[in-house]
Design an enzyme around this catalytic site. Structure first.
Site, PDB file in Angstrom:
ATOM      1  N   GLU A   1      -6.032   3.103   3.334  1.00 45.12           N
ATOM      2  CA  GLU A   1      -6.621   3.623   4.487  1.00 45.12           C
ATOM      3  C   GLU A   1      -8.279   4.230   4.387  1.00 45.12           C
ATOM      4  OE1 GLU A   1      -5.263   3.331   7.468  1.00 45.12           O
ATOM      5  OE2 GLU A   1      -3.077   3.094   7.049  1.00 45.12           O
TER       6      GLU A   1
ATOM      7  N   ASP B   1       0.839  -1.127   0.151  1.00 44.51           N
ATOM      8  CA  ASP B   1      -0.042   0.034  -0.027  1.00 44.51           C
ATOM      9  C   ASP B   1       1.119   1.102   0.103  1.00 44.51           C
ATOM     10  OD1 ASP B   1       0.868  -0.506   2.682  1.00 44.51           O
ATOM     11  OD2 ASP B   1      -1.092  -0.918   3.444  1.00 44.51           O
TER      12      ASP B   1
END
EC number: 3.5.1.47
Length: 377
Positions: free
Chosen positions: A128, A69
């Site tokens: 997120e 990520d």
């Protein structure tokens, strides 16, 4: 050879919110293009701020995937580091700068020779906030590059450098964001009979919703229902017209998540009806499904690291933290694991500072595992 410390520190200074990782994307592309120049067995695709790097195997019958990520968090950094965030109100407080650096190091190693099997590196945005893995999958970003097996890691501050921790089942909880508004009728505190108090209804709701965990959830399975924010009213002598609550559901199975959502909705609707209020309820799970490791692949990975010198392999219990890699693992079998970074501060803390000694360790040890996976017969 890449300078891992420089890369990590460069990335640490430019944290960006999900789907807005423009500087991060440009930085990653510069490094990736430098590594892959003139290699005819590598292709690159982009999806918004995401990047896919596909290494074609010489005689493939499967594709192995490695996912990282790339987004940061809306946190004001307090580390005091010389290379602290230069983006106001943004921080890599969840270690994604470490994740990206490891991925680039693994990519560099993987490019030293064409592997037998295909190898996909996914640099995924918006872990997120928007479940970027789900967005990419649903938008067809993978195409014919979708892996047969997917792997990924997450740093963990309370484990020391050299620790790798995972299990053969659920590693992360599935999460669901809850937003709820009760709307009644405001009025003067002296005339409650002429108003309809949303704050009292919200108080009853907060109390009753606790019974989901205590009376509806199997105590062996466990669940979390937390409301961390309640906003209602304006002053002491005015009855609140609206009450807004913001919370989260966390469970270790998707079945339990759906049950918890169902009971929460029923309680909210019952409260609204009994107090004659309007209700606006939003349950947003999106791609934040439980991270469920494939038992056989997890066993293989654990056996591999168990035999590696310098690795402390830990069979760890599930955590109630969320991770959108759960969505991709619901589509492709695979494994996620924790990597120790030995920080006194937790993930999402403004002083979270991982030990950079974890970088060469991870690149060496995980590189060996990926080499084994892409070259096995």
């Amino acid at each position: 050879m890449l300078d891992y410390l420089k890369i990590r520190r460069d990335l640490h200074q430019i944290p960006e919110i999900g789907l807005e990782e423009y500087k991060t994307h440009a930085y990653l592309m510069q490094v990736i293009e430098g590594l892959t120049a003139d290699l005819d067995f590598v292709e690159i695709r982009t999806w918004r701020t995401g990047i896919l790097v596909f290494i074609k195997g010489s005689s493939p019958y499967k594709t192995i995937g490695w996912r990282t990520d790339i987004d940061g968090l809306p946190i004001v950094e307090e580390t005091g580091l010389d290379f602290a965030s230069t983006h106001e109100g943004r921080m890599h407080a969840c270690g994604h700068d470490m994740h990206m650096t490891v991925a680039l190091g693994l990519l560099e190693q993987a490019l030293s020779a064409q592997p037998n099997h295909n190898l996909l590196f996914l640099f995924q945005p918006a872990e997120e906030n928007e479940a970027g893995g789900m967005l990419m999958y649903e938008d067809g970003a993978f195409g014919d590059w979708l892996p047969d097996e997917f792997y990924g890691l997450h740093v963990r501050p309370d484990l020391k450098v050299g620790d790798i921790a995972t299990n053969r089942g659920t590693l992360f909880a599935g999460t669901c964001e809850v937003k709820l508004t009760f709307k009644g009728k405001g009025g003067h505190a002296a005339f409650p009979h002429e108003a309809n108090d949303a704050l009292i209804a919200a108080s009853y709701f907060i109390t009753q919703v606790q019974t989901i965990v205590s009376r509806n959830v199997d105590p062996i399975e466990g669940a979390v229902v937390t409301f961390g924010s309640l906003h209602a009213g304006t002053t002491n002598n005015v009855i609140a017209e609206t009450a807004f609550l913001h919370g989260t559901i966390r469970t270790l199975t998707q079945e339990m998540n759906l049950l918890t959502q169902k009971r929460l909705r029923e309680i909210a609707e019952g409260i609204a009806q009994s107090f004659d209020l309007e209700l606006d309820l939003e349950l947003k799970q999106g791609g934040y499904l439980p991270v469920e490791n494939h038992p056989d692949l997890a066993g293989e990975l654990m056996d591999f690291f168990q035999k590696e010198d310098g690795v402390e392999l830990i069979d760890i219990a599930p955590a109630m933290t969320g991770e959108d890699f759960g969505y991709l693992l619901s589509k492709v079998k695979g494994v996620m694991f924790w990597m120790g970074v030995d920080s006194p501060y937790a993930l999402h803390h403004p002083k979270m500072t991982p030990d950079e000694a974890a970088l060469p360790f991870a690149i060496e040890k995980i590189g060996k595992f990926l080499d084994y996976k892409v070259n096995e017969r």
